[in-house]
Scaffold this motif. Structure first.
Motif, PDB file in Angstrom:
ATOM      1  N   LEU A  81      25.277  18.778  -2.809  1.00 12.40           N
ATOM      2  CA  LEU A  81      24.647  17.803  -1.614  1.00 12.40           C
ATOM      3  C   LEU A  81      22.650  18.836  -1.962  1.00 12.40           C
ATOM      4  N   ALA A  82      22.388  19.396  -2.689  1.00 10.83           N
ATOM      5  CA  ALA A  82      21.737  19.920  -3.112  1.00 10.83           C
ATOM      6  C   ALA A  82      20.782  19.827  -4.514  1.00 10.83           C
ATOM      7  N   GLU A  83      22.088  19.392  -5.192  1.00 10.57           N
ATOM      8  CA  GLU A  83      22.112  19.346  -6.606  1.00 10.57           C
ATOM      9  C   GLU A  83      22.004  17.847  -6.441  1.00 10.57           C
ATOM     10  N   ALA A  84      22.262  16.530  -5.319  1.00 14.19           N
ATOM     11  CA  ALA A  84      22.416  14.951  -5.514  1.00 14.19           C
ATOM     12  C   ALA A  84      20.808  15.185  -4.668  1.00 14.19           C
ATOM     13  N   GLY A  85      20.131  16.007  -4.798  1.00 13.91           N
ATOM     14  CA  GLY A  85      18.389  15.511  -4.063  1.00 13.91           C
ATOM     15  C   GLY A  85      18.331  15.937  -3.327  1.00 13.91           C
ATOM     16  N   ARG A  86      19.459  16.937  -2.018  1.00  8.25           N
ATOM     17  CA  ARG A  86      19.242  16.329  -0.746  1.00  8.25           C
ATOM     18  C   ARG A  86      18.663  17.480   0.239  1.00  8.25           C
ATOM     19  N   LYS A  87      18.273  17.396   1.200  1.00  9.93           N
ATOM     20  CA  LYS A  87      18.628  18.768   1.546  1.00  9.93           C
ATOM     21  C   LYS A  87      19.054  19.310   2.599  1.00  9.93           C
ATOM     22  N   ALA A  88      19.705  20.639   2.161  1.00 12.97           N
ATOM     23  CA  ALA A  88      20.207  20.934   3.080  1.00 12.97           C
ATOM     24  C   ALA A  88      20.872  22.516   2.547  1.00 12.97           C
ATOM     25  N   SER A  89      21.621  22.862   4.125  1.00 12.77           N
ATOM     26  CA  SER A  89      22.396  23.945   4.432  1.00 12.77           C
ATOM     27  C   SER A  89      23.639  24.440   4.935  1.00 12.77           C
ATOM     28  N   TYR A  90      23.707  25.890   4.904  1.00 16.56           N
ATOM     29  CA  TYR A  90      25.337  25.887   5.545  1.00 16.56           C
ATOM     30  C   TYR A  90      24.940  26.901   6.771  1.00 16.56           C
ATOM     31  N   LEU A  91      25.748  27.165   7.778  1.00 17.08           N
ATOM     32  CA  LEU A  91      26.267  27.459   8.924  1.00 17.08           C
ATOM     33  C   LEU A  91      27.205  29.099   7.689  1.00 17.08           C
ATOM     34  N   GLN A  92      26.234  30.477   8.113  1.00 12.95           N
ATOM     35  CA  GLN A  92      26.377  31.349   7.527  1.00 12.95           C
ATOM     36  C   GLN A  92      27.267  32.069   8.513  1.00 12.95           C
ATOM     37  N   GLY A  93      28.707  32.414   8.077  1.00 11.49           N
ATOM     38  CA  GLY A  93      30.071  33.122   8.817  1.00 11.49           C
ATOM     39  C   GLY A  93      31.010  31.994   9.274  1.00 11.49           C
ATOM     40  N   GLY A  94      30.319  30.853   8.931  1.00 10.68           N
ATOM     41  CA  GLY A  94      30.848  29.933   9.497  1.00 10.68           C
ATOM     42  C   GLY A  94      31.146  29.475  11.154  1.00 10.68           C
ATOM     43  N   MET A  95      32.501  28.850  12.083  1.00 13.16           N
ATOM     44  CA  MET A  95      32.730  28.900  13.096  1.00 13.16           C
ATOM     45  C   MET A  95      32.908  30.082  13.108  1.00 13.16           C
ATOM     46  N   LYS A  96      33.404  31.114  13.046  1.00  8.34           N
ATOM     47  CA  LYS A  96      33.424  31.906  13.036  1.00  8.34           C
ATOM     48  C   LYS A  96      32.424  33.145  13.479  1.00  8.34           C
ATOM     49  N   ALA A  97      31.365  32.502  12.768  1.00 10.45           N
ATOM     50  CA  ALA A  97      29.963  33.046  13.291  1.00 10.45           C
ATOM     51  C   ALA A  97      29.959  32.814  14.719  1.00 10.45           C
ATOM     52  N   TRP A  98      29.970  31.809  14.352  1.00 12.52           N
ATOM     53  CA  TRP A  98      29.100  30.438  15.967  1.00 12.52           C
ATOM     54  C   TRP A  98      29.810  31.481  17.426  1.00 12.52           C
ATOM     55  N   SER A  99      31.237  30.957  16.681  1.00 12.50           N
ATOM     56  CA  SER A  99      31.854  31.803  18.156  1.00 12.50           C
ATOM     57  C   SER A  99      31.315  33.204  18.405  1.00 12.50           C
ATOM     58  N   GLU A 100      31.199  34.219  17.564  1.00 13.95           N
ATOM     59  CA  GLU A 100      31.118  35.360  17.903  1.00 13.95           C
ATOM     60  C   GLU A 100      29.232  35.575  18.917  1.00 13.95           C
ATOM     61  N   HIS A 101      28.281  34.663  18.377  1.00 12.39           N
ATOM     62  CA  HIS A 101      27.464  34.739  18.689  1.00 12.39           C
ATOM     63  C   HIS A 101      26.856  34.987  20.054  1.00 12.39           C
ATOM     64  N   LEU A 102      25.953  35.668  20.345  1.00 16.04           N
ATOM     65  CA  LEU A 102      25.265  36.382  21.938  1.00 16.04           C
ATOM     66  C   LEU A 102      24.061  35.995  22.047  1.00 16.04           C
ATOM     67  N   GLU A 103      23.628  34.914  22.918  1.00 15.25           N
ATOM     68  CA  GLU A 103      21.910  34.422  23.161  1.00 15.25           C
ATOM     69  C   GLU A 103      21.817  35.797  24.562  1.00 15.25           C
ATOM     70  N   THR A 104      20.564  36.136  24.227  1.00 12.17           N
ATOM     71  CA  THR A 104      20.591  36.904  25.441  1.00 12.17           C
ATOM     72  C   THR A 104      19.457  36.476  26.445  1.00 12.17           C
ATOM     73  N   VAL A 105      19.330  36.023  27.417  1.00  7.42           N
ATOM     74  CA  VAL A 105      18.136  35.215  28.694  1.00  7.42           C
ATOM     75  C   VAL A 105      17.936  36.400  29.292  1.00  7.42           C
TER      76      VAL A 105
END
Length: 370
Positions: A81-105
């Motif tokens: 996508l970047a090579e095609a001129g679009r702004k793009a990022s990726y999720l570091q660690g993928g959905m595995k990282a998303w599954s494990e993230h804890l937000e403290t409130v």
């Protein structure tokens, strides 16, 4: 982009676009939820020859976050996508990282000093708690990401003395026993859920009071079966009701994860319609899970007054017992992924390695009646 950065966007209700390159069934089963997220799901194997054919389906005025299971495929697509001129990022660690993230409130303060904190596992819907008072802490329903709890206790300069599970979990692996061993603390578990466990524990029984700190912040155990036969709720500081998987903000607990829905649905009703009705309505309910992203408050926490739930939660307002039974047993979602193996792990019967534990937990939580 890290899972923490994505979590902040979700909590702040930021608008962003996700290109999810997992297979269609994986995307349909479980994805990053958010009120202002737009999605496009194109499996990775359809993009091997390039992204030109999907460019007209992607926004030009905002970044595109590419998501896959583990990270590798999303990096490849984001680079194209970047090579095609679009702004793009990726999720570091993928959905595995998303599954494990804890937000403290921080949920609130305690009367004689101290506070109660909620750990929001935003990608999985799990909620854990830390009660802090006068240099001591108790943890309730910890996930297997034990370092998060240990590190936070170190930040607060408090000693973890007690670790509790409201019940034997079937949708995620508990970190409670491991934390208790690491800090030489006491691990508590309802005895009716612990008949097959292979380790020592302190029995959580009705009316048992666990003191945290010298300020006498009491965690009073209330036997509240229905999700499991041993399910136990806690009242903390006469202000907070930790309801485990019995009562959620928008739903109620399912009684079938041990295959005993018909047997336990009566216990579920007794807990919700009798035991909980005797409690103060101004208690702030803090469940062990949330089901939908709309249950999050503006600060990312999940909570509601018990009286409000009595008024608004449909599961608490079915007068006819047979109608209640039919509603519960007729609206059960699919069983959690690998729930039998998760139960055996939480009993101490099997000890899967870390990668296997990750795989066992992949997917949404399914602890509620629909």
């Amino acid at each position: 982009m890290t899972a923490g950065e994505v979590a902040k966007k979700v909590i702040n209700k930021d608008s962003f676009f996700i290109l999810d390159v997992r297979n269609e069934d994986a995307f349909a089963d479980w994805k990053i939820e958010g009120e202002n997220i737009q999605y496009l799901n194109i499996p990775y194997f359809e993009l091997l020859d390039g992204v030109e054919e999907i460019l007209d389906q992607l926004p030009t005025d905002q970044d595109v976050l590419v998501v896959c299971a583990k990270e590798g495929s999303s990096i490849f697509v984001a680079e194209m996508l970047a090579e095609a001129g679009r702004k793009a990022s990726y999720l570091q660690g993928g959905m595995k990282a998303w599954s494990e993230h804890l937000e403290t409130v921080k949920v609130g303060d305690l009367k004689d000093g101290g506070a109660i904190y909620q750990f929001v596992r935003i990608g999985k819907g799990c909620l854990s708690y830390m009660v802090v008072s006068n240099g001591e802490a108790a943890i309730v329903d910890a996930t297997r990401m034990t370092d998060v709890f240990l590190d936070f206790a170190n930040q607060l300069d408090v000693k973890i003395t007690n670790v509790l599970d409201t019940h034997l979990h079937a949708d995620h692996i508990s970190g409670g026993r491991q934390i208790a061993e690491a800090v030489n603390g006491t691990y508590w578990l309802p005895p009716k859920d612990a008949t097959e466990v292979t380790f020592d524990y302190e029995p959580l029984e009705d009316g048992r009071v666990i003191t945290v700190g010298t300020s006498k912040i009491d965690i009073q155990a209330i036997y509240s079966p229905g999700h499991t036969i041993g399910s136990t709720s806690f009242i903390v500081d006469d202000a907070y009701l930790l309801s485990g998987d019995i009562l959620f903000i928008d739903s109620i607990g399912r009684p079938d994860l041990a295959g005993l829905a018909e047997d336990w649905v009566g216990d579920l009703r007794e807990t919700l319609y009798s035991r909980y009705r005797q409690l103060a309505e101004d208690l702030l309910v803090l469940p062990a899970h949330f089901m939908i992203i709309e249950e999050l408050n503006d600060d990312g926490s999940v909570s509601e007054k018990l009286g409000t739930l009595f008024a608004k939660n449909h599961g608490l307002n079915i007068e006819d017992e047979q109608e209640f039974r039919q509603m519960v047993t007729g609206n059960l979602p699919p069983q959690p992924n690998a729930y039998q193996e998760i139960r055996q792990t939480n009993m101490g019967k099997i000890t899967p390695d870390e990668e296997t534990q990750r795989e066992m937990e992949i997917g949404p939580n399914r602890c509620a009646v629909r």
